[in-house]
Design a protein around this motif. Structure first.
Motif, PDB file in Angstrom:
ATOM      1  N   MET A  64       0.833  -1.207   0.000  1.00 13.99           N
ATOM      2  CA  MET A  64       0.000   0.000   0.000  1.00 13.99           C
ATOM      3  C   MET A  64       0.868   1.258   0.000  1.00 13.99           C
ATOM      4  N   ILE A  65       0.418   2.268  -0.717  1.00 14.30           N
ATOM      5  CA  ILE A  65       1.054   3.581  -0.688  1.00 14.30           C
ATOM      6  C   ILE A  65       0.289   4.454   0.301  1.00 14.30           C
ATOM      7  N   LYS A  66       1.009   5.044   1.234  1.00 11.11           N
ATOM      8  CA  LYS A  66       0.389   5.964   2.181  1.00 11.11           C
ATOM      9  C   LYS A  66       0.901   7.372   1.883  1.00 11.11           C
ATOM     10  N   ILE A  67      -0.023   8.294   1.694  1.00  9.01           N
ATOM     11  CA  ILE A  67       0.347   9.676   1.389  1.00  9.01           C
ATOM     12  C   ILE A  67      -0.052  10.540   2.575  1.00  9.01           C
ATOM     13  N   VAL A  68       0.945  11.176   3.193  1.00 12.04           N
ATOM     14  CA  VAL A  68       0.691  11.964   4.401  1.00 12.04           C
ATOM     15  C   VAL A  68       0.921  13.445   4.137  1.00 12.04           C
ATOM     16  N   GLY A  69       0.159  14.262   4.843  1.00 11.88           N
ATOM     17  CA  GLY A  69       0.339  15.705   4.758  1.00 11.88           C
ATOM     18  C   GLY A  69       1.200  16.193   5.900  1.00 11.88           C
ATOM     19  N   LEU A  70       2.124  17.092   5.601  1.00 13.22           N
ATOM     20  CA  LEU A  70       3.027  17.631   6.615  1.00 13.22           C
ATOM     21  C   LEU A  70       2.539  18.951   7.198  1.00 13.22           C
ATOM     22  N   GLY A  71       1.346  19.379   6.797  1.00 13.88           N
ATOM     23  CA  GLY A  71       0.798  20.625   7.314  1.00 13.88           C
ATOM     24  C   GLY A  71       1.442  21.850   6.686  1.00 13.88           C
ATOM     25  N   PRO A  72       0.971  23.042   7.053  1.00 11.07           N
ATOM     26  CA  PRO A  72       1.488  24.276   6.454  1.00 11.07           C
ATOM     27  C   PRO A  72       2.935  24.571   6.817  1.00 11.07           C
ATOM     28  N   GLY A  73       3.405  24.077   7.966  1.00 10.16           N
ATOM     29  CA  GLY A  73       4.797  24.355   8.314  1.00 10.16           C
ATOM     30  C   GLY A  73       5.091  24.434   9.792  1.00 10.16           C
ATOM     31  N   SER A  74       4.058  24.484  10.624  1.00 12.60           N
ATOM     32  CA  SER A  74       4.263  24.499  12.065  1.00 12.60           C
ATOM     33  C   SER A  74       4.324  23.060  12.589  1.00 12.60           C
ATOM     34  N   ILE A  75       5.275  22.788  13.490  1.00 14.60           N
ATOM     35  CA  ILE A  75       5.384  21.456  14.086  1.00 14.60           C
ATOM     36  C   ILE A  75       4.081  21.067  14.790  1.00 14.60           C
ATOM     37  N   ASP A  76       3.430  22.058  15.378  1.00 13.40           N
ATOM     38  CA  ASP A  76       2.189  21.801  16.109  1.00 13.40           C
ATOM     39  C   ASP A  76       1.087  21.235  15.217  1.00 13.40           C
ATOM     40  N   ASP A  77       1.202  21.457  13.922  1.00 17.98           N
ATOM     41  CA  ASP A  77       0.164  21.000  12.996  1.00 17.98           C
ATOM     42  C   ASP A  77       0.430  19.615  12.419  1.00 17.98           C
ATOM     43  N   LEU A  78       1.563  19.004  12.764  1.00 18.81           N
ATOM     44  CA  LEU A  78       1.804  17.606  12.378  1.00 18.81           C
ATOM     45  C   LEU A  78       0.932  16.705  13.232  1.00 18.81           C
ATOM     46  N   THR A  79       0.192  15.807  12.605  1.00 17.39           N
ATOM     47  CA  THR A  79      -0.681  14.930  13.380  1.00 17.39           C
ATOM     48  C   THR A  79       0.089  13.745  13.947  1.00 17.39           C
ATOM     49  N   LEU A  80      -0.411  13.199  15.053  1.00 12.73           N
ATOM     50  CA  LEU A  80       0.218  12.026  15.665  1.00 12.73           C
ATOM     51  C   LEU A  80       0.205  10.842  14.699  1.00 12.73           C
ATOM     52  N   LYS A  81      -0.883  10.732  13.931  1.00 16.41           N
ATOM     53  CA  LYS A  81      -0.983   9.626  12.978  1.00 16.41           C
ATOM     54  C   LYS A  81       0.105   9.726  11.916  1.00 16.41           C
ATOM     55  N   THR A  82       0.323  10.920  11.408  1.00 11.46           N
ATOM     56  CA  THR A  82       1.362  11.111  10.396  1.00 11.46           C
ATOM     57  C   THR A  82       2.741  10.765  10.949  1.00 11.46           C
ATOM     58  N   ILE A  83       3.039  11.226  12.146  1.00 11.89           N
ATOM     59  CA  ILE A  83       4.346  10.945  12.750  1.00 11.89           C
ATOM     60  C   ILE A  83       4.544   9.453  12.955  1.00 11.89           C
ATOM     61  N   GLU A  84       3.508   8.751  13.433  1.00 16.24           N
ATOM     62  CA  GLU A  84       3.615   7.310  13.661  1.00 16.24           C
ATOM     63  C   GLU A  84       3.828   6.557  12.343  1.00 16.24           C
ATOM     64  N   ILE A  85       3.119   6.971  11.317  1.00 19.15           N
ATOM     65  CA  ILE A  85       3.277   6.329   9.999  1.00 19.15           C
ATOM     66  C   ILE A  85       4.697   6.527   9.484  1.00 19.15           C
ATOM     67  N   LEU A  86       5.212   7.735   9.609  1.00 13.42           N
ATOM     68  CA  LEU A  86       6.566   8.022   9.138  1.00 13.42           C
ATOM     69  C   LEU A  86       7.616   7.245   9.927  1.00 13.42           C
ATOM     70  N   LYS A  87       7.416   7.146  11.226  1.00 11.05           N
ATOM     71  CA  LYS A  87       8.376   6.426  12.076  1.00 11.05           C
ATOM     72  C   LYS A  87       8.414   4.932  11.760  1.00 11.05           C
ATOM     73  N   ASN A  88       7.276   4.362  11.425  1.00  5.21           N
ATOM     74  CA  ASN A  88       7.176   2.914  11.232  1.00  5.21           C
ATOM     75  C   ASN A  88       7.338   2.470   9.781  1.00  5.21           C
ATOM     76  N   ALA A  89       7.552   3.415   8.881  1.00  3.64           N
ATOM     77  CA  ALA A  89       7.659   3.071   7.458  1.00  3.64           C
ATOM     78  C   ALA A  89       9.048   2.544   7.115  1.00  3.64           C
ATOM     79  N   ASP A  90       9.093   1.587   6.209  1.00  4.13           N
ATOM     80  CA  ASP A  90      10.376   1.074   5.713  1.00  4.13           C
ATOM     81  C   ASP A  90      11.014   2.034   4.719  1.00  4.13           C
ATOM     82  N   LYS A  91      10.182   2.731   3.955  1.00  2.00           N
ATOM     83  CA  LYS A  91      10.706   3.657   2.951  1.00  2.00           C
ATOM     84  C   LYS A  91       9.823   4.904   2.912  1.00  2.00           C
ATOM     85  N   VAL A  92      10.469   6.062   3.081  1.00  2.00           N
ATOM     86  CA  VAL A  92       9.746   7.337   3.092  1.00  2.00           C
ATOM     87  C   VAL A  92      10.316   8.263   2.021  1.00  2.00           C
ATOM     88  N   PHE A  93       9.426   8.850   1.244  1.00  2.00           N
ATOM     89  CA  PHE A  93       9.798   9.863   0.260  1.00  2.00           C
ATOM     90  C   PHE A  93       9.082  11.164   0.615  1.00  2.00           C
TER      91      PHE A  93
END
Length: 228
Positions: free
Chosen positions: A1-30
């Motif tokens: 599966m391809i997962k496409i995540v949004g990084l928000g406008p630019g504030s760290i506060d706007d990164l979602t917990l789900k996005t961070i967890e997906i990025l941390k657990n991914a084998d390959k991130v672009f």
């Protein structure tokens, strides 16, 4: 599966917990680009990734770049792809990925985020339900502004492009039309908002890849002269 995540406008506060967890657990991130305020934070928390900035350096135009990005992501099949803002707001590469994934029966999960549009209207304290038109500044010939409503112009990433955009907008607006030039909406350390006349927009020295134009409805309608 391809997962496409949004990084928000630019504030760290706007990164979602789900996005961070997906990025941390991914084998390959672009990531589409390293030119985003949250990228350094991703490095700090140990997320490893590749970016497609070399495609921008090598490509002849954005259409070619987004096409190459989409095809690369489709080839990977199992990966996470991160983009600025919300994946479905003004993201041509995501549009192409969804199209090609459907053709090849590849599952895609879109993980939403705050978009730059949300941040823009919040910073300007304007209700978007009053109506607005979103336009790519590089496509003003194909997608024309509507002076009767608000217009948001994206891709104003340099003073040169701002000058090109200004010339095209002057076909629809009076030279003294009010324009809000907004840089890094929603990012406290970087945000800057200037209200200027249309003819002045390319004189601002802070314009960069985080810059968007907001144009309120025109008070004085300008008739466009069509050459026959």
């Amino acid at each position: 599966m391809i997962k496409i995540v949004g990084l928000g406008p630019g504030s760290i506060d706007d990164l979602t917990l789900k996005t961070i967890e997906i990025l941390k657990n991914a084998d390959k991130v672009f990531l589409r680009t390293h030119k985003h305020p949250n990228v350094n934070y991703l490095k700090e928390i140990g997320i490893k990734f590749e970016t497609f900035d070399k495609y921008y350096d090598e490509g002849n135009d954005f259409d070619e770049v987004y096409e190459k990005i989409a095809k690369k992501i489709i080839e990977e099949k199992e990966c996470v792809y991160g983009v600025p803002g919300h994946p479905l707001v003004a993201e041509k590469s995501v549009e192409l990925i969804l199209k090609y994934a459907k053709d090849k029966n590849i599952d895609v999960e879109i993980v939403p985020a705050l978009s730059f549009i949300d941040a823009l209207f919040n910073s300007l304290q304007i209700d978007p339900s009053n109506g607005f038109k979103l336009i790519d500044g590089l496509m003003l010939e194909e997608h024309r502004p509507d002076p009767k409503t608000s217009n948001v112009i994206t891709q104003v990433y340099s003073r040169f492009i701002a000058g090109e955009v200004k010339i095209k907008l002057m076909e629809y607006y009076d030279d003294e039309q009010e324009v809000y030039v907004v840089r890094a909406a929603g990012v406290k350390e970087l945000e800057r908002i200037e209200k200027v006349k249309l003819y002045e927009i390319d004189r601002l020295d802070f314009i960069d890849y985080l810059t968007t134009l907001y144009i309120p409805p025109a008070k004085n309608k300008k008739e466009r002269i069509l050459m026959i």
